[in-house]
Enzyme design. Sequence first.
Site, PDB file in Angstrom:
ATOM      1  N   ASN A   1     -25.945   8.006  42.218  1.00 16.78           N
ATOM      2  CA  ASN A   1     -25.554   7.864  40.812  1.00 16.78           C
ATOM      3  C   ASN A   1     -26.781   7.439  40.031  1.00 16.78           C
ATOM      4  O   ASN A   1     -27.402   6.434  40.366  1.00 16.78           O
ATOM      5  CB  ASN A   1     -24.463   6.792  40.693  1.00 16.78           C
ATOM      6  CG  ASN A   1     -24.181   6.433  39.248  1.00 16.78           C
ATOM      7  OD1 ASN A   1     -24.311   7.263  38.359  1.00 16.78           O
ATOM      8  ND2 ASN A   1     -23.804   5.188  39.011  1.00 16.78           N
ATOM      9  N   GLY A   2     -27.146   8.206  39.016  1.00 14.19           N
ATOM     10  CA  GLY A   2     -28.330   7.868  38.225  1.00 14.19           C
ATOM     11  C   GLY A   2     -29.237   9.079  38.140  1.00 14.19           C
ATOM     12  O   GLY A   2     -28.817  10.200  38.402  1.00 14.19           O
TER      13      GLY A   2
ATOM     14  N   GLU B   1     -13.264  14.409  21.081  1.00 18.68           N
ATOM     15  CA  GLU B   1     -13.390  14.270  22.531  1.00 18.68           C
ATOM     16  C   GLU B   1     -12.175  14.770  23.294  1.00 18.68           C
ATOM     17  O   GLU B   1     -12.328  15.298  24.389  1.00 18.68           O
ATOM     18  CB  GLU B   1     -13.805  12.852  22.955  1.00 18.68           C
ATOM     19  CG  GLU B   1     -12.798  11.770  22.743  1.00 18.68           C
ATOM     20  CD  GLU B   1     -13.289  10.423  23.263  1.00 18.68           C
ATOM     21  OE1 GLU B   1     -14.095  10.365  24.196  1.00 18.68           O
ATOM     22  OE2 GLU B   1     -12.846   9.398  22.719  1.00 18.68           O
TER      23      GLU B   1
ATOM     24  N   TRP C   1     -20.547  13.616  37.669  1.00 20.01           N
ATOM     25  CA  TRP C   1     -20.696  14.038  36.284  1.00 20.01           C
ATOM     26  C   TRP C   1     -22.104  14.617  36.202  1.00 20.01           C
ATOM     27  O   TRP C   1     -23.096  13.909  36.351  1.00 20.01           O
ATOM     28  CB  TRP C   1     -20.557  12.848  35.332  1.00 20.01           C
ATOM     29  CG  TRP C   1     -20.565  13.243  33.894  1.00 20.01           C
ATOM     30  CD1 TRP C   1     -19.489  13.603  33.137  1.00 20.01           C
ATOM     31  CD2 TRP C   1     -21.710  13.322  33.034  1.00 20.01           C
ATOM     32  NE1 TRP C   1     -19.904  13.910  31.853  1.00 20.01           N
ATOM     33  CE2 TRP C   1     -21.264  13.743  31.759  1.00 20.01           C
ATOM     34  CE3 TRP C   1     -23.069  13.084  33.211  1.00 20.01           C
ATOM     35  CZ2 TRP C   1     -22.107  13.926  30.683  1.00 20.01           C
ATOM     36  CZ3 TRP C   1     -23.926  13.275  32.129  1.00 20.01           C
ATOM     37  CH2 TRP C   1     -23.438  13.686  30.878  1.00 20.01           C
TER      38      TRP C   1
ATOM     39  N   HIS D   1     -22.581  13.566  -2.068  1.00 20.26           N
ATOM     40  CA  HIS D   1     -23.983  13.808  -1.712  1.00 20.26           C
ATOM     41  C   HIS D   1     -24.121  14.955  -0.715  1.00 20.26           C
ATOM     42  O   HIS D   1     -25.133  15.065  -0.041  1.00 20.26           O
ATOM     43  CB  HIS D   1     -24.607  12.514  -1.176  1.00 20.26           C
ATOM     44  CG  HIS D   1     -24.551  11.409  -2.177  1.00 20.26           C
ATOM     45  ND1 HIS D   1     -25.350  11.370  -3.291  1.00 20.26           N
ATOM     46  CD2 HIS D   1     -23.726  10.332  -2.267  1.00 20.26           C
ATOM     47  CE1 HIS D   1     -25.049  10.303  -4.012  1.00 20.26           C
ATOM     48  NE2 HIS D   1     -24.058   9.663  -3.406  1.00 20.26           N
TER      49      HIS D   1
ATOM     50  N   ARG E   1     -15.325   8.119  36.313  1.00 25.24           N
ATOM     51  CA  ARG E   1     -16.780   8.092  36.110  1.00 25.24           C
ATOM     52  C   ARG E   1     -17.384   9.496  36.081  1.00 25.24           C
ATOM     53  O   ARG E   1     -18.576   9.661  35.819  1.00 25.24           O
ATOM     54  CB  ARG E   1     -17.433   7.294  37.235  1.00 25.24           C
ATOM     55  CG  ARG E   1     -16.987   5.853  37.278  1.00 25.24           C
ATOM     56  CD  ARG E   1     -17.595   5.155  38.456  1.00 25.24           C
ATOM     57  NE  ARG E   1     -19.005   4.970  38.295  1.00 25.24           N
ATOM     58  CZ  ARG E   1     -19.594   3.863  37.898  1.00 25.24           C
ATOM     59  NH1 ARG E   1     -18.864   2.806  37.598  1.00 25.24           N
ATOM     60  NH2 ARG E   1     -20.893   3.778  37.792  1.00 25.24           N
TER      61      ARG E   1
ATOM     62  N   LYS F   1     -12.021  10.648  18.296  1.00 22.26           N
ATOM     63  CA  LYS F   1     -10.875  10.913  19.172  1.00 22.26           C
ATOM     64  C   LYS F   1     -10.533  12.406  19.158  1.00 22.26           C
ATOM     65  O   LYS F   1     -10.273  12.997  20.196  1.00 22.26           O
ATOM     66  CB  LYS F   1      -9.633  10.111  18.732  1.00 22.26           C
ATOM     67  CG  LYS F   1      -9.705   8.621  18.923  1.00 22.26           C
ATOM     68  CD  LYS F   1      -9.577   8.154  20.365  1.00 22.26           C
ATOM     69  CE  LYS F   1     -10.904   7.994  21.018  1.00 22.26           C
ATOM     70  NZ  LYS F   1     -11.559   6.720  21.001  1.00 22.26           N
TER      71      LYS F   1
ATOM     72  N   GLU G   1     -14.003   6.712  14.102  1.00 17.28           N
ATOM     73  CA  GLU G   1     -13.262   6.637  15.366  1.00 17.28           C
ATOM     74  C   GLU G   1     -12.179   7.719  15.430  1.00 17.28           C
ATOM     75  O   GLU G   1     -11.972   8.344  16.473  1.00 17.28           O
ATOM     76  CB  GLU G   1     -12.665   5.224  15.507  1.00 17.28           C
ATOM     77  CG  GLU G   1     -11.729   5.015  16.694  1.00 17.28           C
ATOM     78  CD  GLU G   1     -12.370   5.225  18.053  1.00 17.28           C
ATOM     79  OE1 GLU G   1     -13.580   5.477  18.132  1.00 17.28           O
ATOM     80  OE2 GLU G   1     -11.635   5.165  19.054  1.00 17.28           O
TER      81      GLU G   1
ATOM     82  N   LYS H   1     -15.658   8.288  31.848  1.00 24.28           N
ATOM     83  CA  LYS H   1     -15.244   7.014  31.250  1.00 24.28           C
ATOM     84  C   LYS H   1     -16.410   6.048  31.098  1.00 24.28           C
ATOM     85  O   LYS H   1     -16.516   5.341  30.109  1.00 24.28           O
ATOM     86  CB  LYS H   1     -14.139   6.399  32.115  1.00 24.28           C
ATOM     87  CG  LYS H   1     -13.546   5.131  31.553  1.00 24.28           C
ATOM     88  CD  LYS H   1     -12.639   5.427  30.385  1.00 24.28           C
ATOM     89  CE  LYS H   1     -12.011   4.170  29.797  1.00 24.28           C
ATOM     90  NZ  LYS H   1     -11.582   4.403  28.405  1.00 24.28           N
TER      91      LYS H   1
ATOM     92  N   CYS I   1     -20.944   9.247  37.550  1.00 25.08           N
ATOM     93  CA  CYS I   1     -20.728   9.514  38.965  1.00 25.08           C
ATOM     94  C   CYS I   1     -20.183   8.265  39.651  1.00 25.08           C
ATOM     95  O   CYS I   1     -20.601   7.155  39.374  1.00 25.08           O
ATOM     96  CB  CYS I   1     -21.991   9.945  39.691  1.00 25.08           C
ATOM     97  SG  CYS I   1     -22.758  11.388  38.994  1.00 25.08           S
TER      98      CYS I   1
HETATM   99  C1  AGP Z   1     -14.552   6.570  23.598  1.00 26.00           C
HETATM  100  O1  AGP Z   1     -13.358   7.225  23.412  1.00 26.00           O
HETATM  101  C2  AGP Z   1     -15.530   7.249  24.414  1.00 26.00           C
HETATM  102  N1  AGP Z   1     -15.007   7.684  25.640  1.00 26.00           N
HETATM  103  C3  AGP Z   1     -16.910   6.650  24.474  1.00 26.00           C
HETATM  104  O2  AGP Z   1     -17.462   6.833  23.213  1.00 26.00           O
HETATM  105  C4  AGP Z   1     -17.059   5.170  24.863  1.00 26.00           C
HETATM  106  O3  AGP Z   1     -16.541   4.353  23.866  1.00 26.00           O
HETATM  107  C5  AGP Z   1     -18.546   4.875  25.091  1.00 26.00           C
HETATM  108  O4  AGP Z   1     -19.014   5.657  26.138  1.00 26.00           O
HETATM  109  C6  AGP Z   1     -18.829   3.410  25.349  1.00 26.00           C
HETATM  110  O5  AGP Z   1     -18.221   2.946  26.505  1.00 26.00           O
HETATM  111  P1  AGP Z   1     -18.115   1.399  26.814  1.00 26.00           P
HETATM  112  O6  AGP Z   1     -17.213   0.809  25.804  1.00 26.00           O
HETATM  113  O7  AGP Z   1     -17.565   1.335  28.213  1.00 26.00           O
HETATM  114  O8  AGP Z   1     -19.504   0.837  26.722  1.00 26.00           O
END
Ligand code: AGP
Length: 615
Positions: free
Chosen positions: A101-102, A495, A75, A511, A27, A492, A488, A610, A2
């Site tokens: 926010n929180g 997400e 959010w 396994h 956010r 990607k 990673e 983000k 948020c």
């Molecule tokens: C990455 O593509 C994601 N959006 C997410 O995993 C991100 O890396 C994670 O929330 C950590 O964020 P930060 O690097 O700002 O701590």
Amino acid sequence: MCGIVGYLGPRDAWSTVLDALRRLEYRGYDSSGIAVLTPGGRLEVHKSAGKVRELTAPGGRPGPKGHLGLGHTRWATHGRPTDANAHPHTDCKGRVAVVHNGIVENYLQLRERLQTGGHAFTSETDSEVIAHLIEEGLEGGLGFEGAFLSMKEHLLGSQAIVAAMEGAQEKTLMAARLGHAGGIVLSHRPGEAAVSSDLAALLPLANSVTFLEDGETAVVREEGIKYLGQDHQDVLKTPQPVPQGTTWAEKGGYRHFMLKEIMEQPQAVAGALRDRVDFQRGEVTLDALPLTDAEVRDIRRVVLVGCGTSLYAAMVGRHYMEELAGVNAEVDSASEYRYRNIHVDRRTLVVSIGQSGETADTLAAMAAVRGKGGRLVTICNAEGSQATRLAEGTLYMRAGPEIGVASTKTFIASLTVLALLAIHLGRVRGALSPEDSRRLLEEMARLPNQLGGILAGREAYGALARRYHRFDDFLYMGRGITHPIALEGALKLKEIGYIHAEGYPAGEMKHGPIALIDPRMPVVAVAPQGSLHGKMANNVKEVKARDGSVIAVVSQGDRELASQVDEVIEIPACHEMFTPMLAVAPLQLLAYYIAVRRGCDVDQPRNLAKSVTVE
Ligand code: AGP
């Protein structure tokens, strides 16, 4: 998560807050809202589900006129993204408006008590209790400031709050920060003040800023800002200039921020190397590292923590620490580490990684390390963020603003900084000779060019995406230093493409996961040249023997492996330690083009934000 903002001054509050919300939308973006104090002294609130660009006054009319406003981009944590759950929230009479926010951890008890006392709730959120608690204070005879301070005493959990109250005389914004999750930054110029979760929102409004610490409150008025500590005593704060280099990004002709940011990766590597490397002497200088050479030699253990993509950067970092710095290294997800009974001391160096510097779990892990006496360094992209204020020293990524929710260039910048840190530690500790170090640094200097070459061929990934965008499941596998790259790549695709994708260490395939292999689940093998290349080649053969289709990332000239797979992605040959930087770029492009083909919202994927500022 948020984004929250408040403004008070000569500008039109609606459009000023709206502009700030656009900068905060990374956010959270499932709903938004603004409250403006009208010249008649009434609070007019407009809010709705959907993105900030969909926020208008009813009938698409211009927003209400006024010079004090507050806004929120959400959010969802408690309650679905609906109009009613959007912020600002108000009390029963609409006299108080609150953005939050929180998480109010004890909101159920508070809500029950307030409802029993006659307060009527209109949303499912935890945040709404805040407005009613302020109302309770006002009804008890307190003024706005007193009622706000009294409200704070009831809340449990980590949060940031901004509130306004009706009345032609009430030209005040109240702001508070509780715990580590919700940052609050404030700016003041003569006749004008603003408050936000984040500096980005205040850029057009601020020359200098202050930050609230845990438990602090700000009383924001045109004539100035008063700061109160945990016990409500006055606190003096000296404004700091807005950090240089804090800018706001534009798409620069690209369709999405994510593609622009992928394409900026050569500059991100170069930015992270800039002024830190003496190639002739094979030395790395990290001015911000708060450890003397004697302390570096004394380190017994490095612990790397982060979340999401930053956790995967930490996993690559572990290899750098072991191979280049010659030190024991562990890696952990910050969300787990924060709750463990950790044992750290002055000989333990903890390195936290985070592009935003605002991830709640990472901040909590950092606070735990400080509390237990470990040494703490952060690798971060955001100047002035909370992580940079918690750590003893910050090694900046210098990647420039990253707006796409999916991290790309900050991942590569993190890896670059981690490699520099490991080389520096290795030199000081005697694990690397000057020649080793010079050779590694020369290899690093080639990375921007090599990456540029990979990115220049980006159209090929459009064609690959055409063939693969309809699959529902993917498996990514890697070994050793490419295992985090498999994770990673899978992240990607999940997400931004909303496709089920698993990242796996290739050595674990037998396994269990090998049972999944069939023609309907493409396998992405991250298999450039390196010490485990032969093992990876065997894993690829095992997949092919079971009718799996394989997309392989290989080093240029690896005809042997290329001849066995369905799709070949070549990356330039490089030192094994730097294959992660080159191998990840194709996986980012593959995910990007698949997501575009599937019509996904690449820069703002559903359910994500983000900065994850709640746990
Ligand atoms: C990455 O593509 C994601 N959006 C997410 O995993 C991100 O890396 C994670 O929330 C950590 O964020 P930060 O690097 O700002 O701590």
